[in-house]
Design an enzyme around this catalytic site. Structure first.
Site, PDB file in Angstrom:
ATOM      1  N   HIS A 133      13.235   4.464  83.498  1.00 43.83           N
ATOM      2  CA  HIS A 133      12.036   3.255  84.119  1.00 43.83           C
ATOM      3  C   HIS A 133      12.731   2.023  84.244  1.00 43.83           C
ATOM      4  O   HIS A 133      12.417   1.071  85.143  1.00 43.83           O
ATOM      5  CB  HIS A 133      11.178   3.115  82.683  1.00 43.83           C
ATOM      6  CG  HIS A 133      10.205   4.479  82.873  1.00 43.83           C
ATOM      7  ND1 HIS A 133       8.978   4.499  83.715  1.00 43.83           N
ATOM      8  CD2 HIS A 133       9.925   5.460  82.112  1.00 43.83           C
ATOM      9  CE1 HIS A 133       8.525   5.737  83.742  1.00 43.83           C
ATOM     10  NE2 HIS A 133       9.018   6.393  82.577  1.00 43.83           N
TER      11      HIS A 133
ATOM     12  N   ASP B 203       5.928  24.292  82.714  1.00 41.60           N
ATOM     13  CA  ASP B 203       6.443  23.155  83.699  1.00 41.60           C
ATOM     14  C   ASP B 203       6.148  23.970  85.157  1.00 41.60           C
ATOM     15  O   ASP B 203       5.656  25.033  85.181  1.00 41.60           O
ATOM     16  CB  ASP B 203       7.862  22.637  83.291  1.00 41.60           C
ATOM     17  CG  ASP B 203       8.185  21.372  83.749  1.00 41.60           C
ATOM     18  OD1 ASP B 203       8.573  20.638  82.846  1.00 41.60           O
ATOM     19  OD2 ASP B 203       8.133  21.098  84.930  1.00 41.60           O
TER      20      ASP B 203
ATOM     21  N   THR C  37      13.132   6.427  79.121  1.00 44.38           N
ATOM     22  CA  THR C  37      12.797   4.799  79.179  1.00 44.38           C
ATOM     23  C   THR C  37      13.847   4.058  80.068  1.00 44.38           C
ATOM     24  O   THR C  37      13.505   3.027  80.545  1.00 44.38           O
ATOM     25  CB  THR C  37      13.007   4.300  77.796  1.00 44.38           C
ATOM     26  OG1 THR C  37      12.070   5.042  76.918  1.00 44.38           O
ATOM     27  CG2 THR C  37      12.687   2.781  77.668  1.00 44.38           C
TER      28      THR C  37
ATOM     29  N   ILE D 271      12.667  16.437  75.676  1.00 48.23           N
ATOM     30  CA  ILE D 271      11.958  16.333  74.326  1.00 48.23           C
ATOM     31  C   ILE D 271      11.050  17.660  74.248  1.00 48.23           C
ATOM     32  O   ILE D 271      10.934  18.092  73.044  1.00 48.23           O
ATOM     33  CB  ILE D 271      11.207  14.754  74.353  1.00 48.23           C
ATOM     34  CG1 ILE D 271      12.304  13.848  74.317  1.00 48.23           C
ATOM     35  CG2 ILE D 271      10.480  14.858  73.065  1.00 48.23           C
ATOM     36  CD1 ILE D 271      11.538  12.473  74.181  1.00 48.23           C
TER      37      ILE D 271
ATOM     38  N   ARG E   7      14.176  23.481  84.650  1.00 45.47           N
ATOM     39  CA  ARG E   7      14.018  23.003  83.358  1.00 45.47           C
ATOM     40  C   ARG E   7      13.481  24.167  82.461  1.00 45.47           C
ATOM     41  O   ARG E   7      13.821  24.361  81.370  1.00 45.47           O
ATOM     42  CB  ARG E   7      12.681  22.072  83.373  1.00 45.47           C
ATOM     43  CG  ARG E   7      13.125  20.420  83.930  1.00 45.47           C
ATOM     44  CD  ARG E   7      11.892  19.764  83.665  1.00 45.47           C
ATOM     45  NE  ARG E   7      12.257  18.461  83.947  1.00 45.47           N
ATOM     46  CZ  ARG E   7      11.571  17.368  83.478  1.00 45.47           C
ATOM     47  NH1 ARG E   7      10.470  17.728  83.109  1.00 45.47           N
ATOM     48  NH2 ARG E   7      12.125  16.093  83.490  1.00 45.47           N
TER      49      ARG E   7
ATOM     50  N   VAL F 162       1.241  10.226  69.042  1.00 45.87           N
ATOM     51  CA  VAL F 162       2.488   9.997  68.560  1.00 45.87           C
ATOM     52  C   VAL F 162       3.236   8.966  69.213  1.00 45.87           C
ATOM     53  O   VAL F 162       3.762   8.961  70.302  1.00 45.87           O
ATOM     54  CB  VAL F 162       3.327  11.395  68.579  1.00 45.87           C
ATOM     55  CG1 VAL F 162       4.631  11.348  68.012  1.00 45.87           C
ATOM     56  CG2 VAL F 162       2.580  12.570  68.081  1.00 45.87           C
TER      57      VAL F 162
ATOM     58  N   ILE G 170       3.150  10.315  78.371  1.00 45.06           N
ATOM     59  CA  ILE G 170       2.279   9.331  78.651  1.00 45.06           C
ATOM     60  C   ILE G 170       1.807   9.200  80.186  1.00 45.06           C
ATOM     61  O   ILE G 170       2.518   9.327  80.972  1.00 45.06           O
ATOM     62  CB  ILE G 170       3.197   7.985  78.486  1.00 45.06           C
ATOM     63  CG1 ILE G 170       3.655   7.742  77.138  1.00 45.06           C
ATOM     64  CG2 ILE G 170       2.656   6.716  78.963  1.00 45.06           C
ATOM     65  CD1 ILE G 170       5.155   6.694  76.915  1.00 45.06           C
TER      66      ILE G 170
ATOM     67  N   GLU H 157      20.060   5.093  72.477  1.00 47.83           N
ATOM     68  CA  GLU H 157      20.154   6.384  71.912  1.00 47.83           C
ATOM     69  C   GLU H 157      22.036   6.312  71.716  1.00 47.83           C
ATOM     70  O   GLU H 157      22.408   6.208  72.697  1.00 47.83           O
ATOM     71  CB  GLU H 157      19.849   7.422  73.005  1.00 47.83           C
ATOM     72  CG  GLU H 157      18.273   7.531  73.213  1.00 47.83           C
ATOM     73  CD  GLU H 157      17.918   8.741  74.102  1.00 47.83           C
ATOM     74  OE1 GLU H 157      18.756   9.437  74.298  1.00 47.83           O
ATOM     75  OE2 GLU H 157      16.847   8.763  74.452  1.00 47.83           O
TER      76      GLU H 157
END
Ligand code: ZN
Length: 342
Positions: free
Chosen positions: A44, A196, A41, A176, A201, A287, A265, A65
């Protein structure tokens, strides 16, 4: 006065500023922030994309956080103490909606987010309603405390369906997704496969949890199912990427009557093969956030009970080096980046 990271202008970037220490109301606490996590976030907001420009007022101290220590209590606050270590729920809820009055606080439509709509945690001090404070046990240090918000997303998603003995497919190996994989393992899933297309990652995922990393650019999930001797398909899917192809692959590889929790998203409207979902009798759950405060209770209990997510933190930097931290996050190959404000 205090040091803080602010979205000062409606353009790319964040700026370090000197801001007044927040004044607290009778029901608030003042927290001395020690560690903060950089979230997708926040990226962004840094990038100032369409969502950020629509959502975030300028100027605003960003960040949500955090972990820190209570240094001041409003006069109505009971049950908390100065000197107490804490993290906290960054969603500030209303109390009037149907869901809120039913105790489902995370479903309140009037929710406002710290660091998104209200002054945030990228600062030496944070004001927070005492209701939102989550005290930290000694077993959870500040850097883990600073990533309980995204761990909460992972736990909320992973615990959406019963995972005991189930085969779980997680699409998207961001922090996450990786933490959700660790949670799925911890609560007793049989096979946990995480996909992925980014090898870094996937490597990190395998370091954090006992999972099967799959690069879907190179390997077909059908072959993975055969390799793991799964008879029909995955029982539960956790979609963490927002990627259309990932969702298609998930639907394709789920058992009849499989269940999907969606946290990723998609960037906009995306085509979905609904007939496939109908004929496979699949349940889909969106969620949002964390269940307040059930998810917090569960994740703290699991951390006390041996859930280890520490390797998901790949970078630790002093807050003054925030620009480097954002650069690392924007590369898309890092785990969590934690900034030190002490
Ligand atoms: Zn976050």
């Amino acid at each position: 006065m205090m040091k803080a990271l602010e979205k000062s202008r409606p353009e790319v970037g964040l700026w370090q500023v000197t801001a007044p220490v927040p004044e607290i109301g009778p029901d608030d606490v003042l927290i001395r922030v020690r560690k903060t996590g950089i979230c997708g976030t926040d990226i962004h907001i840094w990038n100032w994309d369409d969502w950020a420009a629509r959502t975030v007022p300028v100027p605003l101290i960003t960040g949500h956080e955090f972990a820190g220590e209570i240094v001041e209590l409003g006069r109505n606050v009971t049950g908390l103490a100065v000197g107490q270590r804490c993290s906290g729920e960054g969603h500030l809820i209303g109390r009037d909606s149907r869901q809120s009055r039913a105790g489902k606080f995370h479903l309140d439509p009037a929710t406002r987010g710290i660091g998104v709509n209200e002054q945030g945690a990228f600062a030496e001090y944070l004001r927070l309603p005492s209701f939102n404070v989550v005290p930290l046990p000694d077993a959870i240090d500040d850097e883990i405390g600073a990533i309980l918000d995204p761990l909460g997303n992972a736990v909320h998603t992973a615990l959406s369906f019963d995972l005991v003995g189930e085969d779980v497919l997680i699409t998207g190996a961001g922090p996450i997704g990786i933490m959700a994989a660790a949670v799925a393992r911890h609560v007793g899933a049989r096979h946990v496969v995480i996909t992925d297309v980014n090898p870094t990652r996937l490597e990190l995922a395998a370091k954090v949890a006992d999972v099967v990393p799959v690069n879907v650019a190179q390997e077909d999930l059908g072959d993975v199912k055969a390799r793991l001797k799964m008879r029909e398909g995955f029982d539960v899917g956790l979609e963490m990427s927002g990627n259309q192809q990932a969702l298609d692959q998930m639907v394709e590889n789920l058992v009849m009557g499989g269940r999907i929790a969606l946290l990723g998203i998609p960037p906009g409207k995306s085509p979905v093969d609904w007939s496939r979902i109908v004929f496979k009798a699949i349940t889909i759950k969106g969620v949002y956030g964390r269940e307040i405060f059930e998810t917090w209770y569960k994740m703290i209990a699991m951390l006390e009970n041996g859930l280890n997510i520490r390797p998901v933190i790949t970078h630790r930097l002093p807050a003054d080096d925030f620009a480097q931290g954002f650069e690392i996050m924007r590369s898309g190959s890092s785990g969590k980046v934690v900034l030190d404000w002490s």
